[in-house]
Design a protein around this motif. Structure first.
Motif, PDB file in Angstrom:
ATOM      1  N   ILE A 246       1.162  -1.246  -0.010  1.00 24.04           N
ATOM      2  CA  ILE A 246       0.051  -0.069   0.061  1.00 24.04           C
ATOM      3  C   ILE A 246       0.458   1.474   0.078  1.00 24.04           C
ATOM      4  O   ILE A 246       0.068   2.230  -0.573  1.00 24.04           O
ATOM      5  CB  ILE A 246      -1.108  -0.079   1.341  1.00 24.04           C
ATOM      6  CG1 ILE A 246      -2.030   1.099   0.826  1.00 24.04           C
ATOM      7  CG2 ILE A 246      -0.656  -0.164   2.470  1.00 24.04           C
ATOM      8  CD1 ILE A 246      -3.571   0.798   2.069  1.00 24.04           C
ATOM      9  N   LEU A 247       1.770   1.065   0.564  1.00 29.85           N
ATOM     10  CA  LEU A 247       3.268   2.438   0.903  1.00 29.85           C
ATOM     11  C   LEU A 247       4.086   2.992  -0.427  1.00 29.85           C
ATOM     12  O   LEU A 247       4.293   3.851  -1.295  1.00 29.85           O
ATOM     13  CB  LEU A 247       3.641   2.506   1.984  1.00 29.85           C
ATOM     14  CG  LEU A 247       2.836   2.590   2.728  1.00 29.85           C
ATOM     15  CD1 LEU A 247       3.768   1.943   4.872  1.00 29.85           C
ATOM     16  CD2 LEU A 247       2.273   3.458   3.567  1.00 29.85           C
ATOM     17  N   ALA A 248       3.915   1.383  -0.963  1.00 26.30           N
ATOM     18  CA  ALA A 248       4.675   1.658  -2.097  1.00 26.30           C
ATOM     19  C   ALA A 248       3.883   1.856  -4.351  1.00 26.30           C
ATOM     20  O   ALA A 248       4.402   2.485  -4.440  1.00 26.30           O
ATOM     21  CB  ALA A 248       5.216   0.211  -3.054  1.00 26.30           C
ATOM     22  N   ASN A 249       3.024   1.968  -3.623  1.00 24.82           N
ATOM     23  CA  ASN A 249       1.526   2.613  -4.476  1.00 24.82           C
ATOM     24  C   ASN A 249       1.583   3.433  -4.253  1.00 24.82           C
ATOM     25  O   ASN A 249       0.381   4.077  -5.021  1.00 24.82           O
ATOM     26  CB  ASN A 249       0.123   1.378  -3.944  1.00 24.82           C
ATOM     27  CG  ASN A 249       0.301   0.245  -5.269  1.00 24.82           C
ATOM     28  OD1 ASN A 249       1.073  -0.327  -6.223  1.00 24.82           O
ATOM     29  ND2 ASN A 249       0.005  -0.966  -4.753  1.00 24.82           N
ATOM     30  N   ARG A 250       1.849   4.536  -3.103  1.00 25.65           N
ATOM     31  CA  ARG A 250       2.104   5.810  -3.113  1.00 25.65           C
ATOM     32  C   ARG A 250       2.286   6.497  -4.199  1.00 25.65           C
ATOM     33  O   ARG A 250       2.907   6.153  -4.592  1.00 25.65           O
ATOM     34  CB  ARG A 250       1.941   6.192  -1.857  1.00 25.65           C
ATOM     35  CG  ARG A 250       1.392   5.845  -0.736  1.00 25.65           C
ATOM     36  CD  ARG A 250       0.398   6.321   0.039  1.00 25.65           C
ATOM     37  NE  ARG A 250       0.425   8.121   0.539  1.00 25.65           N
ATOM     38  CZ  ARG A 250      -0.035   8.842   0.948  1.00 25.65           C
ATOM     39  NH1 ARG A 250      -1.575   8.919   0.667  1.00 25.65           N
ATOM     40  NH2 ARG A 250       0.438   9.554   1.159  1.00 25.65           N
ATOM     41  N   ALA A 251       1.118   7.930  -5.076  1.00 24.30           N
ATOM     42  CA  ALA A 251       2.267   8.447  -5.832  1.00 24.30           C
ATOM     43  C   ALA A 251       1.879   9.650  -5.719  1.00 24.30           C
ATOM     44  O   ALA A 251       0.954  10.677  -5.205  1.00 24.30           O
ATOM     45  CB  ALA A 251       1.808   7.896  -7.317  1.00 24.30           C
ATOM     46  N   THR A 252       3.044  10.175  -6.666  1.00 29.05           N
ATOM     47  CA  THR A 252       2.834  11.479  -6.099  1.00 29.05           C
ATOM     48  C   THR A 252       2.484  12.181  -7.865  1.00 29.05           C
ATOM     49  O   THR A 252       4.209  11.583  -8.929  1.00 29.05           O
ATOM     50  CB  THR A 252       3.845  12.815  -5.910  1.00 29.05           C
ATOM     51  OG1 THR A 252       3.816  12.516  -4.502  1.00 29.05           O
ATOM     52  CG2 THR A 252       3.594  14.283  -5.904  1.00 29.05           C
ATOM     53  N   VAL A 253       1.704  13.181  -8.564  1.00 27.51           N
ATOM     54  CA  VAL A 253       1.667  13.793  -9.580  1.00 27.51           C
ATOM     55  C   VAL A 253       1.415  14.716  -9.318  1.00 27.51           C
ATOM     56  O   VAL A 253       1.229  16.031  -9.101  1.00 27.51           O
ATOM     57  CB  VAL A 253       0.867  12.907 -10.755  1.00 27.51           C
ATOM     58  CG1 VAL A 253       0.189  13.944 -12.010  1.00 27.51           C
ATOM     59  CG2 VAL A 253       0.260  11.710 -10.242  1.00 27.51           C
ATOM     60  N   TRP A 254       2.872  16.153 -11.054  1.00 29.81           N
ATOM     61  CA  TRP A 254       2.782  16.948 -11.205  1.00 29.81           C
ATOM     62  C   TRP A 254       2.495  17.572 -12.097  1.00 29.81           C
ATOM     63  O   TRP A 254       1.734  16.452 -12.863  1.00 29.81           O
ATOM     64  CB  TRP A 254       4.832  17.204 -11.218  1.00 29.81           C
ATOM     65  CG  TRP A 254       5.370  17.057 -12.536  1.00 29.81           C
ATOM     66  CD1 TRP A 254       5.349  17.156 -13.005  1.00 29.81           C
ATOM     67  CD2 TRP A 254       5.522  14.939 -11.621  1.00 29.81           C
ATOM     68  NE1 TRP A 254       6.031  15.870 -13.911  1.00 29.81           N
ATOM     69  CE2 TRP A 254       6.434  15.121 -13.386  1.00 29.81           C
ATOM     70  CE3 TRP A 254       5.663  14.113 -10.909  1.00 29.81           C
ATOM     71  CZ2 TRP A 254       6.963  14.003 -13.530  1.00 29.81           C
ATOM     72  CZ3 TRP A 254       6.674  13.263 -10.841  1.00 29.81           C
ATOM     73  CH2 TRP A 254       7.212  13.353 -12.478  1.00 29.81           C
ATOM     74  N   ASN A 255       1.836  18.962 -11.857  1.00 29.90           N
ATOM     75  CA  ASN A 255       1.033  19.669 -13.168  1.00 29.90           C
ATOM     76  C   ASN A 255      -0.270  18.781 -13.831  1.00 29.90           C
ATOM     77  O   ASN A 255      -0.698  19.291 -14.607  1.00 29.90           O
ATOM     78  CB  ASN A 255       2.292  19.269 -14.649  1.00 29.90           C
ATOM     79  CG  ASN A 255       3.358  20.271 -13.994  1.00 29.90           C
ATOM     80  OD1 ASN A 255       3.459  21.260 -13.289  1.00 29.90           O
ATOM     81  ND2 ASN A 255       4.153  20.404 -14.495  1.00 29.90           N
ATOM     82  N   ASN A 256      -0.639  17.910 -12.227  1.00 28.16           N
ATOM     83  CA  ASN A 256      -2.375  17.937 -12.714  1.00 28.16           C
ATOM     84  C   ASN A 256      -3.346  18.184 -11.787  1.00 28.16           C
ATOM     85  O   ASN A 256      -3.310  18.585 -10.680  1.00 28.16           O
ATOM     86  CB  ASN A 256      -1.753  16.676 -12.789  1.00 28.16           C
ATOM     87  CG  ASN A 256      -3.769  15.755 -13.073  1.00 28.16           C
ATOM     88  OD1 ASN A 256      -4.510  16.353 -12.446  1.00 28.16           O
ATOM     89  ND2 ASN A 256      -3.832  14.542 -13.288  1.00 28.16           N
ATOM     90  N   PRO A 257      -3.683  19.888 -12.425  1.00 30.18           N
ATOM     91  CA  PRO A 257      -5.277  19.855 -11.221  1.00 30.18           C
ATOM     92  C   PRO A 257      -5.609  19.373 -10.794  1.00 30.18           C
ATOM     93  O   PRO A 257      -6.513  19.803  -9.975  1.00 30.18           O
ATOM     94  CB  PRO A 257      -6.027  20.632 -12.135  1.00 30.18           C
ATOM     95  CG  PRO A 257      -5.164  20.462 -14.058  1.00 30.18           C
ATOM     96  CD  PRO A 257      -4.280  19.504 -13.575  1.00 30.18           C
TER      97      PRO A 257
END
Length: 563
Positions: A246-257
């Motif tokens: 569950i922690l490895a599936n965390r994600a951060t996306v940039w430039n996405n409103p």
């Protein structure tokens, strides 16, 4: 890998697994098959199959093990022995071959990189055009740009050539390795072209750096997981691994409103969006690990709420892919999903969630409940309806077959009440149990925030929904709760585990609960080899391998285990 080396890994590392071939970073996901990187994706922007394939020498896999996010493989053939390692950390993938042979070997590799299309060639060129995707090759580096916001580069310390073909590129890499010499290959992604090029050179010169960062990250997360004194030793690895997933599936996306905050993908290999009920369930789990992280998991959903109060059922990374899939020029479609959000808020509240978060949650949930009343309750009976099988979360379940058939027979009849609709409206058991719980949570939040009249209003609405569930959905002859059609409240005689949500919600009486438990424990109905199939095993359409037509799903199972 020698037995002694394997034992050293087991003794030294947090998690050691055989048969696991996947590594993930932030937006990066890859699978190693022998010496080949057979699958690769970078969010919903780039993909490859294969990313890297070993053409020469011909060698077979002798041993492979996954240890703390790093895959260790040994390939052999006659006098040739190759040691391979692959890992991913953040937005970097590194692949490393060391020649353990007594002679020089000539490596020949080939691979590809494409615009993301979920491996659908019909979508690839369209998305490349819509997102202005470009590939470029220079100085031994293959670059890709998606919309000028997502940059990727493929590089190695070998001799690389590439052929760019519009929406994808193919390449070949050669390298001569003396004994003990190494070949390195890396893929990196970033929001800046300059950063990704500069960092790629650092990584090639020190691939061990990425491995060390991955190991440190795993040790850090494992050190913080809840400790269960009653955990049997043989389950300790499973306990660690579940938290890792569950922690490895965390994600951060940039430039996405639409995705400004980190969130949890159900899978970085197949399900890369943020889904409403998936993230709600993720937040429930995360509330046991880090309540701030659990709050954060829901913030994108709060922000995605539309002006009319609806919370969309999924948020895409790629607006272009959403447009092709749903036909809407947005990051989200027009549907919602099972309203599990309130349960997640309740877990966060009970785990010490911040007052500021709870105030925001109350406002979001109140608007969401109002939307349900306006947009999913045409007969105004406080029983909400699903009007699209995909917003149910149960996709192609047997319980929707008749509703879909009725809609297809006379679509204009139903479109007069609902603009966007793909099945006859179904007042579903699970949906209304969740609405009942949502209203109970709203009442509790209102009391906590000093909104006493609001609390009374939601208690009244919750009771009205519970009473209607009891009135229309309970079948005393079969001793089971069934979904009903909104238009006439006729029961849909398909037994599904949705009935057991009445136990979780505390709506079923003691006598009803006893009847439900008999169905639950019947091996001809729900107590199958993998319990709680999505339709009773005695139904003619039951298929234990069918997507939502007989498989067991952990999210449904969770509600029934927690009864």
């Amino acid at each position: 890998m020698e037995k002694k080396d394997e034992k050293m890994l087991i003794d030294r590392e947090e998690m050691v697994l055989k048969g696991k071939v996947e590594v993930v970073g932030n937006l990066i996901a890859a699978k190693l098959s022998g010496g080949n990187i057979e699958f690769f994706s970078f969010g919903e922007y780039f993909e490859a199959n294969p990313l890297l394939e070993m053409i020469e020498p011909h060698a077979h896999l002798k041993n492979q093990i996954w240890s703390d996010g790093i895959i260790h493989s040994f390939l052999t053939s006659n006098d040739i022995t190759l040691k391979i390692k692959m890992t991913a950390y953040n937005n970097t993938l590194v692949y490393h071959i060391q020649n353990l042979s007594p002679m020089r070997i000539n490596l020949k590799m080939r691979g590809s990189l494409s615009t993301f299309s979920w491996f659908n060639p019909d979508f690839r060129d369209k998305i490349a055009e819509m997102a202005n995707v470009h590939f470029n090759f220079h100085d031994g580096i293959l670059e890709g740009s998606y919309g000028g916001s997502y940059f990727i580069c493929v590089t190695s310390n070998g001799s690389m050539t590439a052929d760019i073909k519009g929406s994808y590129a193919i390449y070949e890499i050669k390298s001569n390795l003396l004994p003990r010499e190494s070949f390195s290959f890396a893929v990196l992604g970033d929001s800046s072209r300059e950063k990704v090029i500069t960092y790629s050179k650092t990584v090639l010169n020190n691939s061990r750096m990425v491995e060390d960062m991955k190991k440190k990250w795993i040790k850090d997360i494992i050190s913080k997981i809840p400790r269960l004194n009653t955990t049997k030793p043989e389950y300790l690895l499973l306990w660690k691994y579940m938290w890792y997933i569950i922690l490895a599936n965390r994600a951060t996306v940039w430039n996405n409103p639409a995705l400004k905050k980190p969130f949890t993908m159900p899978s970085k290999f197949a399900l890369r969006h943020q889904w409403l009920w998936d993230s709600s369930l993720h937040a429930i789990v995360l509330s046991l690990y880090d309540v701030k992280m659990a709050e954060e998991e829901l913030l994108n959903l709060f922000e995605a709420q539309k002006l009319d109060g609806r919370i969309p059922h999924e948020i895409f990374l790629s607006k272009e892919f959403c447009k092709l899939f749903w036909g809407v020029d947005d990051y989200s479609p027009w549907t919602t999903q099972p309203p599990v959000l309130a349960i997640a808020v309740k877990y966060i509240m009970d785990s010490g969630g911040e007052k500021e978060f709870l105030i925001k949650a109350f406002k979001v949930l109140e608007r969401y409940d109002e939307w349900f009343r306006k947009a999913r309750d045409a007969d105004k009976d406080q029983l909400m309806a699903y009007i699209d099988y995909l917003e149910s979360g149960w996709d192609n379940a047997v319980r929707w077959d008749e509703a879909i058939r009725l809609f297809e027979k006379n679509p204009f009849k139903y479109k007069s009440k609902y603009k966007e609709i793909r099945m006859a409206p179904v007042e579903a058991v699970d949906l209304n149990c969740l609405i009942y719980i949502q209203r109970e949570v709203l009442a509790e939040l209102a009391e906590k925030l000093g909104l006493h009249e609001k609390a009374e209003e939601y208690i009244r609405l919750a009771n009205e929904t519970a009473n209607k569930i009891m009135l229309y959905m309970w079948d005393p002859e079969n001793r089971f709760f069934f979904d009903i059609f909104e238009e006439n409240h006729e029961q849909i005689k398909v037994k599904s585990p949705a009935a057991f949500f009445t136990l979780y919600a505390g709506i079923a009486s003691k006598e009803q609960a006893e009847g439900l438990v008999k169905h639950l424990l019947n091996p001809k109905e729900f107590w199958t080899e993998f319990p709680l199939p999505t339709v009773s095993a005695d139904h003619k359409e039951y298929d234990p391998k069918g997507y939502w037509r007989g498989r067991s799903w952990i999210n449904v199972l969770w509600f029934d285990i927690m009864d």
